[in-house]
Design a protein around this motif. Structure first.
Motif, short mmCIF file in Angstrom:
data_model
loop_
_atom_site.label_atom_id
_atom_site.label_comp_id
_atom_site.label_asym_id
_atom_site.label_seq_id
_atom_site.Cartn_x
_atom_site.Cartn_y
_atom_site.Cartn_z
N GLU A 151 -2.37 -2.83 -10.71
CA GLU A 151 -3.60 -2.57 -9.97
C GLU A 151 -3.29 -2.04 -8.57
N THR A 152 -2.23 -2.54 -7.96
CA THR A 152 -1.81 -2.06 -6.64
C THR A 152 -1.40 -0.60 -6.70
N ARG A 188 -11.68 6.35 -8.87
CA ARG A 188 -11.38 5.62 -10.09
C ARG A 188 -12.48 5.88 -11.12
N ASP A 193 -2.20 1.62 -9.00
CA ASP A 193 -3.38 2.44 -9.32
C ASP A 193 -4.19 2.74 -8.06
N GLU A 194 -4.37 1.74 -7.23
CA GLU A 194 -5.12 1.94 -5.99
C GLU A 194 -4.39 2.89 -5.05
N ASP A 233 0.80 -1.22 0.00
CA ASP A 233 0.00 0.00 0.00
C ASP A 233 0.84 1.28 0.00
N ARG A 249 -4.97 6.35 -6.28
CA ARG A 249 -6.32 6.80 -5.96
C ARG A 249 -6.40 7.32 -4.52
N ARG A 250 -5.81 6.58 -3.59
CA ARG A 250 -5.87 6.97 -2.18
C ARG A 250 -4.99 8.17 -1.89
#
Length: 301
Positions: free
Chosen positions: A287-288, A301, A290-291, A241, A294-295
């Motif tokens: 994908e990790t 998204r 991108d997330e 994260d 976003r945060r």
């Protein structure tokens, strides 16, 4: 997973997010307008692309360069580019910016206030002890000491600006871990990125403990046989994260393009190298990241 219909069969087409590139400087180096690169990023469904500032007053010039390129991108693809594209504004610690830091930061804040959209972050800013005066840290003269202290003050002023604007900070730190860490600790701010990370696990731990993210560029692919194991340990140490990937285009092109002008299209090779080290698929790492974008940048998204 983003995908599109292509050549009569379904193909999964990824364009991995690039969290740090300099579009205007890339165009200067290549002599092109960059439209083809933006079109290809849009075709591949890039989620997040971050154009980085380094000087007071460069924000409008950077946007103009991107708008010129966008005018050459077809309608639907142009919408995709505008969706993925974000800007920062900041002051790289040049001697001029250090000496005139108060005036430069005031000008930077005015640039940001007059910009027609919200910037995504402040930066890049930070500490550079490779090119700047007092690089050896000895500060043998009053001039060296003043420049060293001024560089830290310039950095902390920009962290304060990011706090005021409630956006992350993009940090350049080269051969200057101690002062970079001290400034971040002094700021008590937990939203930022150490871009193009060039330190080891202990330094990564210190930044992570402050709540910051670690971003890797094409330089990770330069690891020689002697330190490849250490690089793999570092890449595995960063929590899922908190990890980001970038090109720092037009600099630091990853293997197999090392020595060439870097572009956001080459970021895939950074992802593939890191994914292999972490024993995950490049798509999973994408994908990790991108997330995490976003945060960190607080958009949906």
């Amino acid at each position: 997973m983003p995908c599109r219909f292509d050549s009569g069969s379904w193909q999964k087409i990824f364009m991995f997010s690039d969290t740090h590139f300099h579009f205007f400087k890339m165009c200067e180096r290549t002599g092109g307008d960059g439209a083809e690169i933006l079109s290809e990023m849009a075709k591949r469904n890039c989620f997040f692309a971050l154009d980085i500032g380094t000087e007071s007053g460069d924000l409008s010039a950077r946007k103009a360069a991107l708008e010129k390129a966008l005018s050459l991108v077809s309608g639907e693809l142009q919408k995709n580019v505008r969706r993925m594209l974000h800007y920062t504004a900041g002051l790289w610690p040049s001697p001029d910016a250090i000496v005139h830091r108060k005036e430069f930061v005031e000008a930077l804040e005015k640039d940001i206030a007059s910009f027609p959209e919200k910037i995504a972050a402040v930066g890049e800013c930070g500490i550079d002890r490779h090119w700047n005066p007092a690089a050896d840290g000895k500060c043998e003269s009053d001039s060296d000491r003043a420049m060293r202290e001024g560089e830290c003050e310039l950095f902390e002023m920009q962290i304060a600006l990011a706090k005021k604007l409630n956006v992350p900070v993009v940090v350049h730190s080269r051969d200057g871990f101690e002062d970079t860490y001290r400034c971040i600790k002094n700021s008590k701010y937990d939203r930022g990125i150490i871009h193009c990370f060039s330190y080891g696990i202990e330094e990564a731990r210190a930044f992570l403990d402050c709540g910051w993210h670690i971003s890797f560029s094409g330089s990770v692919t330069y690891a020689k046989r002697g330190n490849a194991d250490e690089m793999q340990k570092l890449l595995n140490y960063i929590p899922s994260d908190r990890i980001l990937c970038e090109t720092d285009s037009p600099y630091l092109a990853p293997v197999p393009y090392r020595g060439k002008t870097n572009t956001p299209l080459f970021v895939e090779h950074v992802y593939r190298y890191i994914a292999k080290a972490r024993n995950v698929s490049p798509e999973t790492l994408s994908e990790t990241v991108d997330e995490n974008c976003r945060r960190l940048f607080a958009f949906e998204r």
